[in-house]
Every structure is written in C-alpha cells, then in structure tokens.
Design a protein around this motif. Structure first.
Motif: not given
Length: 255
Positions: A57-63, A65-72, A97-101, A109-115
C-alpha cells in the motif's frame, strides 16, 4: 514483469471505474497487489486467486486501501480459506486503519494478524517480495505516503508515484524507470487545487522529464477532471511516450 491496471479512478470511483489498484506479476512468483481502493477487489478476482496474493500500500486514504476488508473476508470465510497469512506492507498504523474498517463493533479494532503479516515501510529501505525489489520513498501527501520503486528480476523498473504534490523525492522514485505510473489528478489551472496534495498533468510531465523515464503512464484522474486536457499538459512537458491508463490495461516489461 507484468503490470495490470485493476483500477485507476482518482479520489473516488467513477461509473464502472474502480479506484487505485494494480497487479504486479513475475513468472513463477506469487502476484502482488499494489493499492486496493473501492472496486479493486472485484477486478482482482478476474486475474488472480485472492488467496495467493500479497499486498503493498502506498498510503491509507480510502481510495487506495478500503477494499482490503473484502480480501480479509475472502481469506477467512471462502469455502477454501487461506492456510497462511498474506504479506502486507504499508505505512505506519496500517493494521489499525484496516482493523477499524473491518471491525464489527463500533470503536473497536479487528485483529487482522490472523490473515495478514503486516510490515510497516521504512523510508528508503528496500523490501524483497515475490521476485520484486520494492523501495518505498516518502512523498509529499498526507498522511504518511510512499512512492514505490519496483525493480523486477531482470532489472526492469516500474515507478509508482502514489499520491503526491511536487517534491524532489518523487523524482528519486521515478529515476530512469521503464514505466512511470504517475498520478495526475487535475489540470494546472492555479485556482482550482490545493497545494501539496496532487499533481497536474503539466507537473507529471515535468517530473518524467527530470527523472529521465522511458514512458509516462498517467493515472488517478478524478471523474470530474478533464483527462484529455491532463494528457495534453503532460505531452507539453515530456517528449517521450505518454499514456492515460485505463482499467484492464496490461504492460509487459521484457528483459
């Protein structure tokens, strides 16, 4: 090395147009997804199995990174879920950022470390990933934002500006690249854009010339912008090949 444009709409998606997302592939290696804005995950499924993809990821603006919760969700709950974690590289606090989303409970905040196995970029420190050498260089855009210089196994170089205003660092990202994938969000009219946020077509061409790139590929054009005017500006300041990238476009870089 192959670059596939999964989405290239700037700041927001457009009609039938995904936000920023690009697939990087080297023969015999696992694919790498570079940015994952809204709409990108669906386009990724046309090209690769989401179980077998690492992410940068280059940065954490919504446009970006915010499809990554779908990958999770896919990696956790698909009929054949992932048996190992994907590698995820990004700016500071990418896991928060992604855990909150992706959290099911407001304020948690979701713990994304399982994924995802998460690693934060360090400015100028190269990372070896799936046959690629990726050097993150911090550029001029809030919050922490990195241009990414990606070298293939035979010396091919793709430079990705990320989002940035004018700065010397983006010239370093692009120096001598075979393809410079550069954002050009608007025209160079002085009164219609805030400073230190995005580039005009005119500025993208200037950077490409200063960096001595072989080809300039303009991306991140917002749906409200005039792409032909942006393209004309870039051609006025860069004499090499210039493309306006389109969703689904493929660039093959041969040794």
């Amino acid at each position: 090395m192959r670059l596939t444009v999964l989405g290239c709409s700037g700041s927001v998606g457009g009609p039938g147009a995904a936000c920023s997302g690009y697939l990087l592939e080297v023969d015999g290696e696992q694919p790498v997804l570079m940015d994952c804005g809204p709409g990108v995950f669906g386009e990724l499924q046309r090209r690769a199995d989401p179980i077998d993809v690492d992410v940068i990821l280059s940065h954490l603006h919504a446009d970006h990174c915010l499809d990554l919760p779908a990958m999770l969700v896919w990696r956790r709950y698909a009929p054949t879920p992932a048996t190992s974690r994907a590698r995820l590289y990004g700016p500071r606090d990418v896991d928060l950022r992604l855990g909150a989303a992706s959290s099911e409970v407001p304020g948690e905040v979701d713990d994304i470390s399982d994924t995802f196995h998460v690693t934060e970029w360090q400015h100028g420190v190269p990372v070896e990933l799936d046959g690629l050498t990726i050097t993150p260089i911090e550029v001029n855009h809030p919050p922490d934002t990195f241009g990414l210089r990606i070298a293939g196994p035979h010396g091919q170089v793709i430079a990705y500006s990320g989002d940035t205003g004018m700065c010397d660092e983006v010239v370093d990202v692009a120096a001598g690249a075979d393809i410079f994938l550069c954002e050009a969000s608007w025209t160079h009219a002085p009164d219609d854009r805030p400073p230190n946020l995005h580039l005009s077509g005119y500025e993208a061409g200037q950077i490409a010339t200063k960096a001595g790139v072989r080809a300039l590929a303009l991306t991140h054009v917002a749906p409200w912008s005039d792409p032909e005017a942006i393209l004309a500006e870039a051609r006025s300041t860069f004499s090499g090949p210039v493309d306006l990238v389109r969703q689904g476009q493929v660039f093959d870089l041969v040794p």
